[in-house]
Design an enzyme around this catalytic site. Structure first.
Site, short mmCIF file in Angstrom:
data_model
loop_
_atom_site.label_atom_id
_atom_site.label_comp_id
_atom_site.label_asym_id
_atom_site.label_seq_id
_atom_site.Cartn_x
_atom_site.Cartn_y
_atom_site.Cartn_z
N MET A 1 125.07 68.87 1.92
CA MET A 1 124.32 69.99 1.37
C MET A 1 123.25 70.51 2.32
O MET A 1 122.72 71.60 2.10
CB MET A 1 123.67 69.59 0.05
CG MET A 1 122.64 68.53 0.23
SD MET A 1 121.91 67.82 -1.26
CE MET A 1 122.45 68.83 -2.56
N ASP B 1 123.48 66.98 -12.25
CA ASP B 1 123.91 65.98 -11.27
C ASP B 1 123.01 64.75 -11.32
O ASP B 1 122.49 64.29 -10.30
CB ASP B 1 123.90 66.59 -9.85
CG ASP B 1 124.76 65.79 -8.88
OD1 ASP B 1 125.64 65.03 -9.34
OD2 ASP B 1 124.56 65.91 -7.66
#
Length: 484
Positions: A29, A145
Site C-alpha cells: 500500500m 480491515d
C-alpha cells in the site's frame, strides 16, 4: 546523499510542513515515514499511499476520493484506542495521511515473535480495541480491515487501532472497486465473502478472529491460499484450545456466522469482563481469582455450541446438510446436558407448549409462561409497569435463506431447543440487569413447533424466530425493565 555545500541532504518536505525523517516500514500500500510537523513541532507518522499499478484512471479517482473522505472522517474520532489522523495531503499525484506516531509493535509481529499471548493480556487488548470500534461505529465509521497487523501494542500497555477507513481504498484494486470484497482474506466475515457491504458486525467478526489469533497463536481461518482461506471462513469452525471461559464465549459469539446473532461491541465487552466499552489498560499481572458458582460452567459450553450452530447454518447455505443431519449433528456436538444450563426451552405456536405467541413491542407480558396457555395480544403490557415476563433477545435462524425464497426444512425440535438454550444463555450473560440480580431471574427460550414452522395459508406463514424471555425466579412481578 549530500546537499549543495556537501552536508546532509535536507529532509523531503510534504505540504510545506512535514519533514520525512526516516522510513518506518513499507508494503503493497505504500511507505510509512517518521516525520516532523514543523508547524506544531511534534513527531508524526506519514503514510505515503501508492495505488497499485494498472488501476484505470477513473477508478484511481474514485479511490483517491474515498481515501480523502474516509481519512477525514477518521480524523474526527477521539477515542484513546484510535490512531488519530491529523491531516491529509495530496501532492505530486500522491496522497499522504498524517497520523499520530505510535511507538509500538503490531499484534501480528508480537505473536509471531513470542507465540500465543496470555489470555488475560488478550482480554485487556480486546477491551481497548472494542472501545475504539465502538467509538467508530457510533460515528458511522466501519473499519473494514480489523486484523492483528492493524493493532499496535506498546510496552506501556497502550493499545491503538490504526488504518481506519484507509484499507478499503488502497487494497488490491481487484478487491476494492465495483462493490467487491475489501479487506484481508483471513479476517473477512462470511457476509463479506458473499459480497455484502461492510458493517459494524463484519468488523466485530474480524475482531473475534483477531482475538483467536492472539490467544491461540494461529489465525483461525488462514490457509495456504486465498481460495482455501475463504472456503474455511464459509465452511469450517475454529478450534479453541487455549481460550477458556468468557474469552472463549466472546470469541465464539463474535464468530457467529449470522451477523444478526453476532455479539455487539457492548455484549462482547460485558463477556470479557469490562465495564461497557471503556478503555482498559493491558496489565502483565494475572486477573484476580473470582469465586465460581455452578452458573459459571456454561461459557465453555456456549463457546463450543455457538460455533457449531454457525457451521450448521453454513451447511444449510451450501446445501451440504439436510434437516435430519442437522438434528443429529446438534445432538452430537452439544458438550453438556441441558440441565447444566440456566435456560429452559419451550415450543410455541401450533401444537406447541405455548399454543399462541403474540408478544408485540415493547416486549413484556402481564402473565407468566404456562404450558398449554396462549399468550395473546391482551397479555402485552409496557415494560415500565409491573409485568411477569420480558423478552431480552430474538433471532431468526436461516432468515437470509428464507428471505430469498429458499424453503428451509424444519431442523428438528431438539436442534431448535439446543439452539435456544445456548443462544439465550449467551445473551443472558451479556445483560446489564438494571433491577434484579441475574441470579434472581430465570430464562426461557421459545422455539417454533414443527407445525408452526411448516404452516402456510395463502400469504400467511408460520413463525420462524427463536425468542428469549426472562422472569423473576420467585414468581413476583418485575416492576421495571429488568434488562438495562
Amino acid at each position: 546523499m549530500s546537499g549543495p555545500l556537501g552536508g546532509a541532504a535536507a529532509p523531503r518536505m510534504i505540504g510545506n510542513r512535514y519533514a520525512l525523517l526516516a522510513e518506518l516500514g513499507r508494503g503493497s500500500m505504500g511507505i510509512v515515514w517518521r516525520a516532523q510537523d514543523n508547524v506544531i513541532g511534534r513527531k508524526v507518522a506519514v503514510k505515503e499511499l501508492h495505488l497499485p499499478e494498472g488501476v484505470p484512471p477513473e477508478e484511481r479517482q474514485v479511490l483517491q476520493r474515498r481515501v480523502l473522505r474516509e481519512a477525514r472522517t477518521a480524523g474526527a474520532l477521539s477515542d484513546p484506542g484510535v490512531v488519530t489522523v491529523h491531516d491529509v495531503v495530496v501532492e505530486g499525484g500522491l496522497t499522504y495521511i498524517v497520523m499520530e506516531l505510535v511507538e509500538a509493535q503490531n499484534l501480528d509481529t508480537l505473536v509471531r515473535a513470542r507465540g500465543p499471548m496470555p489470555p488475560e493480556h488478550v482480554v485487556g487488548i480486546g477491551l481497548r480495541v472494542l472501545s475504539a470500534l465502538h467509538a467508530a461505529h457510533m460515528a458511522g465509521i466501519v473499519h473494514r480491515d480489523v486484523k492483528p497487523g492493524n493493532i499496535m501494542v506498546g510496552m506501556d500497555g497502550q493499545v491503538k487501532l490504526t488504518d481506519f477507513g484507509i484499507a478499503q481504498a488502497v487494497d488490491d484494486p481487484g478487491l476494492t472497486v465495483n462493490g467487491a470484497i475489501v479487506g484481508s482474506p483471513a479476517y473477512l466475515s462470511p457476509e463479506r465473502v458473499r459480497g455484502e457491504p461492510a458493517t459494524p458486525a463484519s468488523d466485530l467478526w474480524a475482531f473475534g478472529a483477531t482475538l483467536a489469533y492472539a490467544v491461540e497463536g494461529v489465525a483461525p481461518f488462514q490457509r495456504t491460499s486465498t481460495a482455501s482461506t475463504l472456503h474455511a471462513i464459509m465452511n469450517e469452525t475454529p478450534q479453541l484450545h487455549r481460550a477458556q471461559g468468557s474469552l472463549a464465549a466472546a470469541i465464539s459469539g463474535l464468530l457467529a456466522s449470522d451477523p444478526r446473532a453476532r455479539l455487539t461491541a457492548t455484549q462482547a465487552a460485558a463477556l470479557l469482563g469490562g465495564s461497557g466499552t471503556g478503555p482498559v489498560a493491558v496489565s502483565s499481572a494475572p486477573p484476580p481469582q473470582r469465586q465460581r458458582s455452578g452458573r459459571a460452567k456454561a461459557p465453555l459450553v456456549v463457546a463450543a455450541v455457538v460455533a457449531v450452530l454457525a457451521l450448521l447454518a453454513a451447511g444449510f447455505a451450501t446445501g451440504r446438510v439436510t434437516a435430519p443431519e442437522v438434528a443429529a449433528t446438534g445432538e452430537q456436538q452439544v458438550a453438556a446436558p441441558v440441565t447444566e444450563l440456566d435456560v429452559t426451552a419451550m415450543t410455541f405456536g401450533r401444537q406447541g407448549q405455548i399454543p399462541v405467541w403474540a408478544m408485540g413491542e415493547p416486549g413484556c407480558g402481564k402473565e407468566p409462561l404456562v404450558e398449554g396457555v396462549a399468550f395473546d395480544w391482551l397479555q402485552n403490557v409496557e415494560c415500565t409497569v409491573p409485568h411477569q415476563i420480558e423478552r431480552y433477545a430474538a433471532e431468526t435462524p436461516f432468515y437470509d435463506l428464507a428471505s430469498k425464497g429458499v424453503d428451509v426444512p424444519y431442523p428438528g425440535e431438539q436442534w431448535f431447543r439446543d439452539y435456544a438454550l445456548h443462544y439465550c444463555d449467551l445473551h443472558a450473560r451479556t445483560l446489564r440487569v438494571a433491577q434484579e440480580g441475574r441470579d434472581a431471574l430465570t430464562f426461557t427460550g421459545l422455539v417454533p413447533s414443527e407445525a408452526e414452522w411448516n404452516h402456510r395459508d395463502g400469504e400467511t406463514v408460520g413463525a420462524k424466530e427463536v425468542l428469549c424471555v426472562l422472569a423473576r425466579a420467585d414468581g413476583a412481578p418485575l416492576t421495571a425493565p429488568a434488562a438495562g
